[in-house]
Design a protein around this motif. Structure first.
Motif, short mmCIF file in Angstrom:
data_model
loop_
_atom_site.label_atom_id
_atom_site.label_comp_id
_atom_site.label_asym_id
_atom_site.label_seq_id
_atom_site.Cartn_x
_atom_site.Cartn_y
_atom_site.Cartn_z
N SER A 97 0.82 -1.22 0.00
CA SER A 97 0.00 0.00 0.00
C SER A 97 0.85 1.27 0.00
O SER A 97 0.39 2.33 -0.42
CB SER A 97 -0.94 0.00 1.21
OG SER A 97 -0.21 -0.09 2.41
N ARG A 98 2.08 1.17 0.47
CA ARG A 98 2.96 2.35 0.49
C ARG A 98 3.45 2.69 -0.91
O ARG A 98 3.86 3.83 -1.16
CB ARG A 98 4.16 2.09 1.39
CG ARG A 98 3.85 2.08 2.87
CD ARG A 98 5.11 2.06 3.69
NE ARG A 98 5.98 3.20 3.38
CZ ARG A 98 7.19 3.36 3.89
NH1 ARG A 98 7.67 2.46 4.71
NH2 ARG A 98 7.92 4.41 3.55
N ILE A 99 3.41 1.73 -1.81
CA ILE A 99 3.95 1.95 -3.15
C ILE A 99 2.86 2.21 -4.18
O ILE A 99 2.94 3.12 -4.98
CB ILE A 99 4.79 0.72 -3.57
CG1 ILE A 99 5.96 0.56 -2.59
CG2 ILE A 99 5.32 0.87 -4.99
CD1 ILE A 99 6.64 -0.76 -2.65
N ASP A 100 1.81 1.42 -4.12
CA ASP A 100 0.76 1.58 -5.13
C ASP A 100 -0.61 1.31 -4.51
O ASP A 100 -1.32 2.20 -4.12
CB ASP A 100 1.02 0.63 -6.31
CG ASP A 100 0.21 1.02 -7.54
OD1 ASP A 100 -0.72 1.83 -7.38
OD2 ASP A 100 0.52 0.54 -8.63
N SER A 101 -0.96 0.04 -4.43
CA SER A 101 -2.25 -0.35 -3.89
C SER A 101 -2.11 -1.68 -3.18
O SER A 101 -1.06 -2.31 -3.23
CB SER A 101 -3.28 -0.46 -5.01
OG SER A 101 -2.88 -1.44 -5.95
N PHE B 47 7.89 -10.66 -2.98
CA PHE B 47 6.97 -9.78 -3.71
C PHE B 47 5.58 -10.41 -3.74
O PHE B 47 5.34 -11.41 -4.42
CB PHE B 47 7.47 -9.53 -5.14
CG PHE B 47 6.68 -8.48 -5.88
CD1 PHE B 47 6.89 -7.14 -5.61
CD2 PHE B 47 5.74 -8.84 -6.84
CE1 PHE B 47 6.17 -6.16 -6.28
CE2 PHE B 47 5.03 -7.87 -7.51
CZ PHE B 47 5.24 -6.52 -7.23
N ASN B 48 4.66 -9.82 -2.96
CA ASN B 48 3.27 -10.30 -2.93
C ASN B 48 2.28 -9.21 -3.32
O ASN B 48 1.12 -9.25 -2.93
CB ASN B 48 2.94 -10.82 -1.52
CG ASN B 48 3.77 -12.02 -1.15
OD1 ASN B 48 3.83 -12.99 -1.90
ND2 ASN B 48 4.44 -11.95 0.00
N CYS B 49 2.76 -8.24 -4.08
CA CYS B 49 1.92 -7.11 -4.47
C CYS B 49 1.28 -7.36 -5.85
O CYS B 49 1.84 -8.07 -6.68
CB CYS B 49 2.76 -5.82 -4.55
SG CYS B 49 3.66 -5.46 -3.03
N ASN B 50 0.14 -6.74 -6.05
CA ASN B 50 -0.55 -6.84 -7.34
C ASN B 50 -0.07 -5.69 -8.24
O ASN B 50 -0.82 -4.79 -8.59
CB ASN B 50 -2.07 -6.77 -7.13
CG ASN B 50 -2.83 -7.11 -8.41
OD1 ASN B 50 -2.32 -7.82 -9.29
ND2 ASN B 50 -4.04 -6.60 -8.53
N MET B 51 1.22 -5.76 -8.58
CA MET B 51 1.84 -4.74 -9.42
C MET B 51 2.66 -5.42 -10.51
O MET B 51 3.12 -6.54 -10.32
CB MET B 51 2.73 -3.81 -8.59
CG MET B 51 1.98 -2.90 -7.63
SD MET B 51 3.09 -1.79 -6.72
CE MET B 51 3.73 -2.90 -5.46
N ASP B 52 2.84 -4.71 -11.59
CA ASP B 52 3.55 -5.26 -12.75
C ASP B 52 5.03 -4.86 -12.69
O ASP B 52 5.38 -3.71 -12.96
CB ASP B 52 2.90 -4.76 -14.04
CG ASP B 52 3.53 -5.40 -15.29
OD1 ASP B 52 4.38 -6.31 -15.12
OD2 ASP B 52 3.16 -5.00 -16.40
#
Length: 396
Positions: free
Chosen positions: A257-261, A303-308
Motif C-alpha cells: 500500500s505504500r507503493i501503489d495499492s 513480492f506479494n503485491c498486485n503490481m507489474d
C-alpha cells in the motif's frame, strides 16, 4: 653447499629452545572486565581446558573452558593475581576477545585499551564488545549446544549478523585506539547479551535444552570520549552502520500500500548488496553543512503485491519509496547522535582534512558545532534484480 647442508642437519637435530608442554599451560582466550567492588576491576579470564578438546575428552572432566574471576586495582594487577588460582603457566598469545561490562563502559575504557596496547604477548587485533545490561562475566558463562566456545560464538554470530542484517561489527583494539587518538570521530561498539536469563547453577544445563540461552548481537553502543552514553537498536543501529559503509547487506520490507495499492498484509522485501557511502563536511558563511551520499543497490527478494514488475514505472515507484524510507531513518539517527553531541560518523575528521585551518581553530568546540550543524541526505537506489522470476505467480 656442504656448509648449508650441515647447518640444516644441526637445526633438525637440535631441540626447540622455547618448547613447552600443552598440559603445563593455561591459554587465556577471552577476558571480561567489569567494575570491581571498590575502585578496581573484576576481571574474568577464560582459559582453555585442553583435556576437553580431544574427541574422547581425555581424563579431564567438565567443560572445554574454565572462567577464573579475579579482583584487581588495574588490569595487569588482576592478571598477576590470577596466578594464585590458575594452576598452570599463563599465556595470552591466543587471546582474541575483550568484553567490557556495561557499568564499566559507562565509566570509561581508556585504561583498558592502554593496558592491551602495552602488553608484549597480547595482540592488538583482540576484538572488543560491550556486555549490554549485564556483566562481562555473565556473558562468558554461556555455553551453547552448537558452539560451546563463547569466544567463537560471539565472533561468528557478529560476522553472520554483519553479512546478513548489518548491525554488528568487529572492532579490534588497535582500531579503537586509532579512533581515540585521532580527532573528530567517536567510536561505536557492538553490544552482546543473552537471549534469556541463565537458569540453574550448572552451565551444562544449557546444553540439555531445545531452546537454550544463546549469545546475541544486541544493538550498538555510542561513545563520547571513552564513555558509553547510550544504545541504539534495530533500524537505527543498522542505518548507523550503513552510514559508515560497514553494513554488507540487509533487508527492507514494505507494505504494498505504500507503493501503489493493496492491503498492509501484502508486502515486498528489498535486499541490499554492496552498500557504499560518502560523507563530506563543508563550512560556508560560518555555517557547517554535513552531507551523506549513499548508493543502495538492491534486489527484490519477496513480492506479494498486485503490481507489474515488467513496467519500468513500477520499479521507479519502489525505488522512490525505498529512498524515502532510508532517508527518514537516517534523519532519526542523525538527530540521535547530534542530541548526544558525539560525532560517531567522523564528520569532524573529514573537516580536519578538507579545512585544517578552520578545524585547528574550532576543534575544541566541535561537539557543540556538530550538534547544531545542518545536514543533507542523498540516496541513490537501483533495483537491478527481481530474483528467479519477474511478476508473482498469483498476479491477476
Amino acid at each position: 653447499m656442504k656448509r648449508i647442508l650441515l647447518f640444516l642437519i644441526c637445526m633438525l637435530l637440535s631441540s626447540c629452545s622455547n618448547y613447552r608442554e600443552l598440559n603445563n599451560l593455561a591459554a587465556i582466550i577471552s577476558v571480561g572486565v567489569d567494575k570491581g567492588k571498590e575502585d578496581g576491576y573484576r576481571v574474568t579470564f577464560q582459559v582453555v581446558n585442553p583435556g576437553q578438546l580431544t574427541k574422547t575428552g581425555g581424563n579431564s572432566p567438565g567443560l572445554p573452558l574454565i572462567n577464573y574471576p579475579v579482583e584487581g586495582e588495574t588490569l595487569n594487577d588482576a592478571y598477576r593475581k590470577s596466578s594464585s588460582i590458575i594452576p598452570r603457566e599463563i599465556i595470552t598469545s591466543h587471546l582474541s576477545l575483550l568484553i567490557i561490562g556495561e557499568e564499566q563502559a559507562r565509566e570509561g575504557i581508556y585504561p583498558l585499551l592502554d593496558s592491551f596496547e602495552r602488553a608484549k604477548q597480547t595482540r592488538s587485533s583482540v576484538l572488543v564488545f560491550i556486555a549490554r545490561g549485564m556483566s562481562a562475566e555473565e556473558v562468558l558463562e554461556v555455553v551453547e549446544p552448537i558452539e560451546s566456545n563463547p569466544t567463537k560464538s560471539i565472533i561468528s554470530t557478529t560476522e553472520n549478523n554483519k553479512k546478513l542484517y548489518g548491525i554488528g561489527d568487529l572492532i579490534p583494539v588497535y582500531e579503537l585506539v586509532s579512533m581515540f587518538s585521532s580527532e573528530g570521530k567517536a567510536p561505536i561498539i557492538t553490544g552482546i547479551s543473552h537471549s534469556k536469563p541463565k537458569e540453574g547453577d550448572r552451565q551444562s544445563q544449557n546444553l540439555e535444552k531445545m531452546t537454550p540461552s544463546v549469545i546475541e548481537v544486541d544493538g550498538i553502543g555510542i561513545f563520547k570520549d571513552d564513555r558509553l552514553v547510550r544504545w541504539i537498536d534495530g533500524e537505527q543501529a543498522r542505518i548507523a552502520q550503513m552510514i559508515l559503509s560497514e553494513s554488507k547487506s540487509t533487508t527492507f520490507p514494505f507494505s504494498c500500500s505504500r507503493i501503489d495499492s493493496g492491503s498492509n498484509k501484502e508486502k515486498l522485501t528489498l535486499t541490499t548488496r554492496g552498500i557504499s557511502s560518502t560523507l563530506t563536511t563543508k563550512v560556508k558563511n560560518s555555517e557547517i553543512l554535513l552531507t551523506i551520499d549513499i548508493v543502495l543497490p538492491a534486489d527484490i527478494s519477496d513480492f506479494n503485491c498486485n503490481m507489474d514488475l515488467e513496467d519500468p514505472k513500477t520499479i521507479e515507484r519502489i525505488e522512490k519509496t525505498f529512498e524515502d524510507e532510508v532517508k527518514s531513518q537516517i534523519n532519526q539517527v542523525m538527530e540521535t547522535v547530534q542530541k548526544e553531541q558525539t560525532d560517531v560518523f567522523g564528520f569532524g575528521e573529514k573537516l580536519s582534512k578538507s579545512d585544517p585551518k578552520y578545524w585547528e581553530k574550532h576543534k575544541k568546540e566541535w561537539d557543540d558545532l556538530f550538534s547544531k550543524a545542518s545536514f543533507s541526505i542523498n540516496i541513490n537506489s537501483k533495483i537491478s534484480n527481481t530474483g528467479m522470476r519477474t511478476n508473482t505467480f498469483k498476479m491477476k
